[in-house]
Design a protein around this motif. Structure first.
Motif, mmCIF file in Angstrom:
data_model
loop_
_atom_site.group_PDB
_atom_site.id
_atom_site.type_symbol
_atom_site.label_atom_id
_atom_site.label_comp_id
_atom_site.label_asym_id
_atom_site.label_seq_id
_atom_site.Cartn_x
_atom_site.Cartn_y
_atom_site.Cartn_z
ATOM 1 N N LEU A 22 -3.310 -5.721 13.864
ATOM 2 C CA LEU A 22 -2.489 -5.082 13.216
ATOM 3 C C LEU A 22 -2.847 -4.609 11.387
ATOM 4 O O LEU A 22 -4.035 -5.120 10.805
ATOM 5 N N GLN A 23 -2.535 -3.259 11.638
ATOM 6 C CA GLN A 23 -2.955 -2.275 10.268
ATOM 7 C C GLN A 23 -1.715 -1.172 9.248
ATOM 8 O O GLN A 23 -1.213 -1.261 10.148
ATOM 9 N N ILE A 24 -2.188 -1.470 9.007
ATOM 10 C CA ILE A 24 -1.218 -0.368 7.809
ATOM 11 C C ILE A 24 -2.107 -0.323 6.500
ATOM 12 O O ILE A 24 -2.428 -1.452 5.740
ATOM 13 N N PHE A 25 -2.063 0.678 6.665
ATOM 14 C CA PHE A 25 -1.921 2.077 4.928
ATOM 15 C C PHE A 25 -0.984 1.121 3.797
ATOM 16 O O PHE A 25 0.709 2.298 3.658
ATOM 17 N N THR A 27 -9.688 -1.977 -0.410
ATOM 18 C CA THR A 27 -9.223 -0.760 -1.102
ATOM 19 C C THR A 27 -10.215 0.671 -0.538
ATOM 20 O O THR A 27 -11.595 0.656 -0.425
ATOM 21 N N PHE A 28 -9.315 1.382 -0.539
ATOM 22 C CA PHE A 28 -9.523 2.751 -0.243
ATOM 23 C C PHE A 28 -9.157 3.847 -0.974
ATOM 24 O O PHE A 28 -10.123 4.149 -1.445
ATOM 25 N N LYS A 29 -8.137 3.864 -1.608
ATOM 26 C CA LYS A 29 -7.935 4.848 -3.184
ATOM 27 C C LYS A 29 -7.611 4.201 -4.030
ATOM 28 O O LYS A 29 -7.363 2.770 -4.514
ATOM 29 N N SER A 73 -4.481 0.436 0.100
ATOM 30 C CA SER A 73 -4.533 -0.210 0.016
ATOM 31 C C SER A 73 -4.972 -0.451 1.833
ATOM 32 O O SER A 73 -3.399 0.112 1.508
ATOM 33 N N LYS A 74 -5.677 -0.869 2.375
ATOM 34 C CA LYS A 74 -5.531 -1.283 3.519
ATOM 35 C C LYS A 74 -5.387 -2.718 4.392
ATOM 36 O O LYS A 74 -6.415 -3.570 3.843
#
Length: 273
Positions: free
Chosen positions: A210-213, A248-250, A263-264
């Motif tokens: 399961l994924q969510i940004f 951590t993406f941005k 965050s993802k």
């Protein structure tokens, strides 16, 4: 026929090799290539032999040789000397090539990260299979520690994933939480950096996730997304693992404020028997 008819003026020689006349003057001052003679009008004159010598100098310079090595070679031109110089330079350039390749990979990875969060919708839950990933993971970091103490543990981990040239051997960082259920507050977490098969101590397995940004840093991401994730799983009758990955993406690369961080969240789905 004048003796000068068999010689090149500095301007002519420079034009033949597509260099500036000032380069020839520089080589003269450094005793690398002095003119054959200077005529009565002060013109520097060069021989046909010097045309070829200048070509060797420029070839060596393009190969990255230092001027002192070029002078050494010109003073003692034989096959053993040039082979030794060429092998030495090939070894140097091979090492530089490896460093450049790493830097190119690091740049491409950063591009991929930015393009990923630019193309994803926030607060949208998806389910997808994720490939196996290799992480370097810290020991458990208790939230009772000061922010500085927690940071130093993370910094030590990231430092261990840096090579001798100071190049990072990871392309993503994040946090691992282990919770009995989503509405429980964590007592600790672990920091990870994504590495490769040559340097890792933790494997994130290929699985359905399961994924969510979300537009939050790692501290607040799960609290923010927990109600939505709980409702989603209840509607589809899904069971989640108690291991939660927050990537951590941005971050400070593209923002000067935590309020803009992205965050993802990734949570493995437990398959029912």
């Amino acid at each position: 026929m004048s003796i000068k008819d068999n010689y090149f003026f500095a301007k002519e020689l420079a034009e033949l090799h597509k260099i500036s006349k000032q380069t020839l003057i520089f080589y003269d001052k450094k005793n690398i290539l002095k003119p054959a003679f200077i005529d009565n009008n002060g013109y520097r004159m060069y021989s046909l032999k010097q045309y070829f010598i200048l070509g060797i100098i420029l070839d060596l310079k393009k190969m990255g040789f230092h001027l002192k090595d070029i002078i050494t070679f010109l003073d003692n031109r034989d096959t053993n000397n040039i082979l030794e110089l060429l092998h030495k330079q090939l070894n140097t350039l091979t090492k530089q090539k490896a460093i450049i390749n790493k830097l190119c990979d690091a740049i491409q990875s950063k591009i991929n990260l930015i393009e990923t969060y630019n193309s994803r919708k926030l607060n949208e839950i998806t389910l997808s299979y994720q490939e196996k990933e290799y992480f370097l993971v810290s020991d458990q970091i208790t939230l009772s520690k000061s922010q500085k103490e927690r940071f130093l543990i993370a910094a030590e981990l990231l430092s261990s994933a840096t090579d001798n040239n100071g190049i990072k051997e990871y392309d993503l960082t994040g946090f691992i939480f282990t919770l009995p259920c989503l509405d429980k507050k964590p007592d600790f977490y672990q920091v990870f950096c994504k590495t490769n098969e040559n340097n890792y101590n933790y494997t994130k397995n290929y699985d359905l996730y399961l994924q969510i940004f979300v537009n939050h840093n790692f501290h607040d991401a799960l609290n923010y997304a927990q109600p939505q994730i709980t409702d989603f799983c209840a509607a589809l009758d899904l069971n989640l693992s108690n291991t939660i990955f927050i990537k951590t993406f941005k971050n400070y690369w593209t923002s000067d404020s935590h309020s803009n961080f992205i965050s993802k969240i990734e949570i493995p789905i437990i398959k029912k028997n």
